[in-house]
Design a protein around this motif. Structure first.
Motif, PDB file in Angstrom:
ATOM      1  N   ASN A 100      50.661  59.975   8.850  1.00  0.00           N
ATOM      2  CA  ASN A 100      50.792  60.667   7.566  1.00  0.00           C
ATOM      3  C   ASN A 100      50.717  62.169   7.792  1.00  0.00           C
ATOM      4  O   ASN A 100      49.767  62.671   8.396  1.00  0.00           O
ATOM      5  CB  ASN A 100      49.679  60.228   6.608  1.00  0.00           C
ATOM      6  N   VAL A 101      51.711  62.895   7.301  1.00  0.00           N
ATOM      7  CA  VAL A 101      51.850  64.322   7.586  1.00  0.00           C
ATOM      8  C   VAL A 101      51.176  65.173   6.512  1.00  0.00           C
ATOM      9  O   VAL A 101      51.348  64.932   5.311  1.00  0.00           O
ATOM     10  CB  VAL A 101      53.339  64.710   7.689  1.00  0.00           C
ATOM     11  N   LEU A 102      50.411  66.170   6.944  1.00  0.00           N
ATOM     12  CA  LEU A 102      49.858  67.180   6.039  1.00  0.00           C
ATOM     13  C   LEU A 102      50.916  68.262   5.887  1.00  0.00           C
ATOM     14  O   LEU A 102      51.033  69.159   6.716  1.00  0.00           O
ATOM     15  CB  LEU A 102      48.563  67.757   6.611  1.00  0.00           C
ATOM     16  N   LYS A 103      51.708  68.170   4.843  1.00  0.00           N
ATOM     17  CA  LYS A 103      52.874  69.036   4.685  1.00  0.00           C
ATOM     18  C   LYS A 103      52.477  70.451   4.268  1.00  0.00           C
ATOM     19  O   LYS A 103      51.635  70.650   3.402  1.00  0.00           O
ATOM     20  CB  LYS A 103      53.837  68.431   3.651  1.00  0.00           C
ATOM     21  N   GLY A 104      53.096  71.419   4.927  1.00  0.00           N
ATOM     22  CA  GLY A 104      52.937  72.820   4.539  1.00  0.00           C
ATOM     23  C   GLY A 104      51.543  73.384   4.727  1.00  0.00           C
ATOM     24  O   GLY A 104      51.153  74.322   4.024  1.00  0.00           O
ATOM     25  N   PHE A 105      50.798  72.877   5.692  1.00  0.00           N
ATOM     26  CA  PHE A 105      49.444  73.382   5.919  1.00  0.00           C
ATOM     27  C   PHE A 105      49.495  74.820   6.442  1.00  0.00           C
ATOM     28  O   PHE A 105      50.212  75.123   7.395  1.00  0.00           O
ATOM     29  CB  PHE A 105      48.718  72.490   6.923  1.00  0.00           C
ATOM     30  N   SER A 106      48.746  75.715   5.809  1.00  0.00           N
ATOM     31  CA  SER A 106      48.752  77.120   6.213  1.00  0.00           C
ATOM     32  C   SER A 106      47.364  77.730   6.039  1.00  0.00           C
ATOM     33  O   SER A 106      46.494  77.168   5.354  1.00  0.00           O
ATOM     34  CB  SER A 106      49.782  77.925   5.411  1.00  0.00           C
ATOM     35  N   TYR A 107      47.184  78.898   6.641  1.00  0.00           N
ATOM     36  CA  TYR A 107      45.884  79.567   6.646  1.00  0.00           C
ATOM     37  C   TYR A 107      46.114  81.071   6.742  1.00  0.00           C
ATOM     38  O   TYR A 107      47.027  81.519   7.435  1.00  0.00           O
ATOM     39  CB  TYR A 107      45.070  79.062   7.844  1.00  0.00           C
ATOM     40  N   VAL A 108      45.292  81.839   6.049  1.00  0.00           N
ATOM     41  CA  VAL A 108      45.429  83.299   6.008  1.00  0.00           C
ATOM     42  C   VAL A 108      44.089  83.953   6.335  1.00  0.00           C
ATOM     43  O   VAL A 108      43.037  83.496   5.879  1.00  0.00           O
ATOM     44  CB  VAL A 108      45.892  83.773   4.612  1.00  0.00           C
ATOM     45  N   PHE A 109      44.136  85.008   7.135  1.00  0.00           N
ATOM     46  CA  PHE A 109      42.939  85.785   7.402  1.00  0.00           C
ATOM     47  C   PHE A 109      43.344  87.233   7.648  1.00  0.00           C
ATOM     48  O   PHE A 109      44.521  87.547   7.852  1.00  0.00           O
ATOM     49  CB  PHE A 109      42.156  85.229   8.598  1.00  0.00           C
ATOM     50  N   SER A 110      42.378  88.122   7.644  1.00  0.00           N
ATOM     51  CA  SER A 110      42.657  89.531   7.853  1.00  0.00           C
ATOM     52  C   SER A 110      41.660  90.151   8.823  1.00  0.00           C
ATOM     53  O   SER A 110      40.473  89.795   8.820  1.00  0.00           O
ATOM     54  CB  SER A 110      42.602  90.297   6.521  1.00  0.00           C
ATOM     55  N   THR A 111      42.161  91.072   9.650  1.00  0.00           N
ATOM     56  CA  THR A 111      41.275  91.854  10.513  1.00  0.00           C
ATOM     57  C   THR A 111      40.753  93.085   9.781  1.00  0.00           C
ATOM     58  O   THR A 111      39.962  93.843  10.327  1.00  0.00           O
ATOM     59  CB  THR A 111      42.010  92.292  11.789  1.00  0.00           C
ATOM     60  N   GLY A 112      41.218  93.291   8.551  1.00  0.00           N
ATOM     61  CA  GLY A 112      40.741  94.381   7.716  1.00  0.00           C
ATOM     62  C   GLY A 112      39.830  93.874   6.611  1.00  0.00           C
ATOM     63  O   GLY A 112      39.332  92.746   6.657  1.00  0.00           O
ATOM     64  N   SER A 113      39.635  94.683   5.605  1.00  0.00           N
ATOM     65  CA  SER A 113      38.683  94.365   4.536  1.00  0.00           C
ATOM     66  C   SER A 113      39.305  93.630   3.364  1.00  0.00           C
ATOM     67  O   SER A 113      38.606  93.291   2.403  1.00  0.00           O
ATOM     68  CB  SER A 113      38.021  95.655   4.033  1.00  0.00           C
ATOM     69  N   SER A 114      40.623  93.379   3.409  1.00  0.00           N
ATOM     70  CA  SER A 114      41.286  92.692   2.300  1.00  0.00           C
ATOM     71  C   SER A 114      42.505  91.925   2.813  1.00  0.00           C
ATOM     72  O   SER A 114      42.997  92.183   3.918  1.00  0.00           O
ATOM     73  CB  SER A 114      41.720  93.691   1.216  1.00  0.00           C
ATOM     74  N   ILE A 115      42.981  90.991   1.988  1.00  0.00           N
ATOM     75  CA  ILE A 115      44.169  90.192   2.299  1.00  0.00           C
ATOM     76  C   ILE A 115      45.377  90.850   1.636  1.00  0.00           C
ATOM     77  O   ILE A 115      45.387  91.069   0.422  1.00  0.00           O
ATOM     78  CB  ILE A 115      44.024  88.751   1.783  1.00  0.00           C
ATOM     79  N   ASP A 116      46.403  91.198   2.420  1.00  0.00           N
ATOM     80  CA  ASP A 116      47.635  91.749   1.847  1.00  0.00           C
ATOM     81  C   ASP A 116      48.310  90.697   0.982  1.00  0.00           C
ATOM     82  O   ASP A 116      48.285  89.489   1.300  1.00  0.00           O
ATOM     83  CB  ASP A 116      48.592  92.199   2.952  1.00  0.00           C
ATOM     84  N   SER A 117      48.979  91.144  -0.084  1.00  0.00           N
ATOM     85  CA  SER A 117      49.517  90.178  -1.046  1.00  0.00           C
ATOM     86  C   SER A 117      50.969  90.436  -1.441  1.00  0.00           C
ATOM     87  O   SER A 117      51.480  89.808  -2.367  1.00  0.00           O
ATOM     88  CB  SER A 117      48.654  90.180  -2.313  1.00  0.00           C
ATOM     89  N   MET A 118      51.655  91.350  -0.750  1.00  0.00           N
ATOM     90  CA  MET A 118      53.040  91.634  -1.095  1.00  0.00           C
ATOM     91  C   MET A 118      53.975  90.527  -0.606  1.00  0.00           C
ATOM     92  O   MET A 118      53.666  89.814   0.348  1.00  0.00           O
ATOM     93  CB  MET A 118      53.469  92.983  -0.505  1.00  0.00           C
ATOM     94  N   GLU A 119      55.142  90.402  -1.275  1.00  0.00           N
ATOM     95  CA  GLU A 119      56.111  89.372  -0.917  1.00  0.00           C
ATOM     96  C   GLU A 119      57.530  89.942  -0.919  1.00  0.00           C
ATOM     97  O   GLU A 119      57.811  90.924  -1.606  1.00  0.00           O
ATOM     98  CB  GLU A 119      56.063  88.203  -1.908  1.00  0.00           C
ATOM     99  N   LEU A 120      58.392  89.318  -0.144  1.00  0.00           N
ATOM    100  CA  LEU A 120      59.833  89.557  -0.210  1.00  0.00           C
ATOM    101  C   LEU A 120      60.518  88.200  -0.221  1.00  0.00           C
ATOM    102  O   LEU A 120      60.224  87.347   0.630  1.00  0.00           O
ATOM    103  CB  LEU A 120      60.326  90.386   0.981  1.00  0.00           C
ATOM    104  N   LYS A 121      61.426  87.999  -1.178  1.00  0.00           N
ATOM    105  CA  LYS A 121      62.120  86.729  -1.303  1.00  0.00           C
ATOM    106  C   LYS A 121      63.627  86.955  -1.348  1.00  0.00           C
ATOM    107  O   LYS A 121      64.090  88.056  -1.630  1.00  0.00           O
ATOM    108  CB  LYS A 121      61.672  85.997  -2.574  1.00  0.00           C
TER     109      LYS A 121
END
Length: 215
Positions: A100-121
């Motif tokens: 059984n596959v865990l589809k689209g598993f992802s993880y985010v972290f930052s080496t700075g003090s905040s998580i960047d949130s900009m996108e391009l589509k």
């Protein structure tokens, strides 16, 4: 009475679930070189080459391994300061018994003090047919000359979805050049005239670009 073997209960149809991540989800000020994920059942990894994508891209690929219920990512390169990293496992994680596959598993972290949130589509269509090609990659170069695509790996890379669309997530507020490439030799930059290639003359700022990009 009839002698028979136990049925073993209903078939497992549930994908593995993440129990713990170290560091925790959306971690900031991360200075280590290892990520550890613990799941609720034994796991296996499949087709990491085509599933796993870590951005910004690194010069040396991270070492990814699984052992029982644990998944480990060990970085070989020094992580950039004040940078948000997006680790997308795609469909690589599955349970070891039923697959059984865990589809689209992802993880985010930052080496700075905040998580960047900009996108391009956007979307990429084949010029001759108007159709899509999901083997094409879309690449971003941050504050680079337009010739960078012929000399080095991009800073960010995503693969097209089946409908030809793409989405970059967790980007910093900055200027980027964008390219689409059918990467024939897997080196992640344009170095052969036989590789299908597209680009935009425009420089896109993630803080002000709100409409989809078409290549």
């Amino acid at each position: 009475a009839q002698i028979g073997a136990p049925t073993g209960g209903p078939k497992d149809t549930t994908a593995p679930k993440l129990v713990k991540a170290a560091p925790g989800l959306n971690a900031v000020n991360f200075f280590g070189n290892k990520l550890i994920f613990t799941f609720d059942e034994f796991i296996d990894l499949q087709d990491l080459q085509n599933n796993l994508l870590i951005t910004p891209l690194q010069k040396t690929s991270a070492i990814v391994s699984s052992n029982l219920k644990t998944l480990t990512v060990k970085f070989k390169d020094t992580l950039l300061p004040n940078t948000t990293y997006y680790v997308n496992f795609g469909d690589a994680v599955k349970d070891i018994n039923e697959g059984n596959v865990l589809k689209g598993f992802s993880y985010v972290f930052s080496t700075g003090s905040s998580i960047d949130s900009m996108e391009l589509k956007g979307k990429v269509l084949m010029a001759e047919t108007g159709k899509t090609d999901s083997t094409i990659s879309v690449m971003l170069y941050r504050n680079s000359p337009d010739t960078a695509v012929a000399s080095r790996k991009p800073d960010y890379l995503v693969r097209l979805k089946g409908d030809g669309s793409f989405a970059f997530k967790y980007l910093p507020a900055d200027n980027f050049r964008i390219y689409a490439l059918k990467d024939g030799d897997g080196n992640k930059f344009y170095n052969a005239k036989t590789e299908l290639f597209a680009f935009s003359n425009q420089i896109y700022n993630t803080a002000t670009t709100n409409t989809p990009i078409v290549l």
